[in-house]
Design an enzyme around this catalytic site. Sequence first.
Site, PDB file in Angstrom:
ATOM      1  N   SER A 175       0.808  -1.212   0.000  1.00  0.00           N
ATOM      2  CA  SER A 175       0.000   0.000   0.000  1.00  0.00           C
ATOM      3  C   SER A 175       0.847   1.270   0.000  1.00  0.00           C
ATOM      4  O   SER A 175       0.342   2.353  -0.205  1.00  0.00           O
ATOM      5  CB  SER A 175      -0.940   0.008   1.207  1.00  0.00           C
ATOM      6  OG  SER A 175      -0.233   0.274   2.378  1.00  0.00           O
ATOM      7  N   LYS A 187       1.707   4.236   6.967  1.00  0.00           N
ATOM      8  CA  LYS A 187       0.985   5.131   6.070  1.00  0.00           C
ATOM      9  C   LYS A 187       1.479   6.559   6.214  1.00  0.00           C
ATOM     10  O   LYS A 187       2.233   6.872   7.126  1.00  0.00           O
ATOM     11  CB  LYS A 187      -0.516   5.081   6.391  1.00  0.00           C
ATOM     12  CG  LYS A 187      -1.155   3.738   6.138  1.00  0.00           C
ATOM     13  CD  LYS A 187      -2.632   3.872   5.840  1.00  0.00           C
ATOM     14  CE  LYS A 187      -3.138   2.523   5.380  1.00  0.00           C
ATOM     15  NZ  LYS A 187      -2.710   1.462   6.334  1.00  0.00           N
TER      16      LYS A 187
END
Lengths: 219, 219
Positions: free
Chosen positions: B143, B179
Amino acid sequence: MEALTKKQQAILDYMKGHVSQHSYWPSIRDIQAKFRFASTNAVFGHLQALERKGVLQRIPGAARAYKIAPEVVPDLSETVITYEGPGENVIELDAVPFLGSIPAGFPDYTESSGVVASMQAPLPAGARRRPPQAFALLVRGDSMIAADINDGDTVIIEPGTPKHGDIVAALIDGETTLKRLIKQGSKVYLKAENPNYPNLMPVSSLVIQGIAKQVVKAI
Amino acid sequence: MEALTKKQQAILDYMKGHVSQHSYWPSIRDIQAKFRFASTNAVFGHLQALERKGVLQRIPGAARAYKIAPEVVPDLSETVITYEGPGENVIELDAVPFLGSIPAGFPDYTESSGVVASMQAPLPAGARRRPPQAFALLVRGDSMIAADINDGDTVIIEPGTPKHGDIVAALIDGETTLKRLIKQGSKVYLKAENPNYPNLMPVSSLVIQGIAKQVVKAI
DNA sequence: ATGTTCTATGAATGTTTGTTCACTGTCAAG
DNA sequence: CTTGACAGTGAACAAACATTCATAGAACAT
């Protein structure tokens, strides 16, 4: 923050020590056995008090589940301490994290020897995520009196592997003690620096918290 | 050491994450709910396997009570890493402690998006006593692919308060995610650096583990 | 004197939780 | 084809555990 009673502090300290040593919380009955209560409800009341005073958070219905408020950790930011680190470099720490009190006495004999029973694990659960390399502890008790470490003094603890003769903070049965480490061959003893106490204390399973590097005298 | 299956690793990781976030262990039924098992016995079997393989120690009869073998923590002692510390000084770390793997994907959507579900808390229970200031994590998932952080890379994490735009390791629902942090006014989002994933992920209660400072590419 | 708070006992309750048993399906090795 | 390890369902049990209720003495302020 409302102040804790002696017993509340002792129970909180025991819980922290238990977590530090075992990695899980004690049950109410564990605490009951430790303090020789006849009823679990005695512990229950103390836990309620600890929660009401904001230093402990209970998880209703869950077993061995608690949280500790991170704010209970004081510090020594006001105090400037020259701190002798590893090697020869002397570091001047102006903010050694202050992580509680520690007894220098024998945990299980404290009541009969007049040593304050209160002790505290060096790492409160709420603050153990990123603890510093060195930390400070408040000494309670008089078993290190011959080493000129007295009740009320502050000791700087540094993690590491101790040698023979080092004064160490060690976890024994969920309680932190401050003693001199004696190695005789493969056997390990802890020695209290007070002529009134039995000299050598054999230790089967001990967890070294760190090595006492410097003492800040109480005034 | 016998290797762990994917599910065993995931369960172990979840347990570590749960301890890191909540400070107490999950119950068997907590794990059951997390992995959507229909029976508690499925979890029970996995826990037995984890114990048999030596990475987890159960305390018989006690609730929410486990220990983790300290030896499961690998390290990067063989690898020399130039590490950009705070300020402008560049430190050459030859032994950044290696504390596990981390998923860059969405923990709850991993099964449908092809991201490896395995994740690991940065601080194993057996090694959390005195963790280092900086640590390394193995990235799992894709991701963060747009930020050139790929599956198999190692990320150096440093504790601290992240700014807008920093890549952070954050604990969400007992799992660690990697993230980019987005602050919009008072609201905080996590952004996956992969065009295939939904862009902004609103976060109500997130625990920042640290800030990603450097990436060591897999070869 | 009196009410209040703190600390504790003793018993009981109900839930949480680890553990066990019987049974099924899958998959790879022999 | 068979054997065995692995992963899981479903139900049930028993111990561990937090929690509640009733009661009472001690310390202490009103």
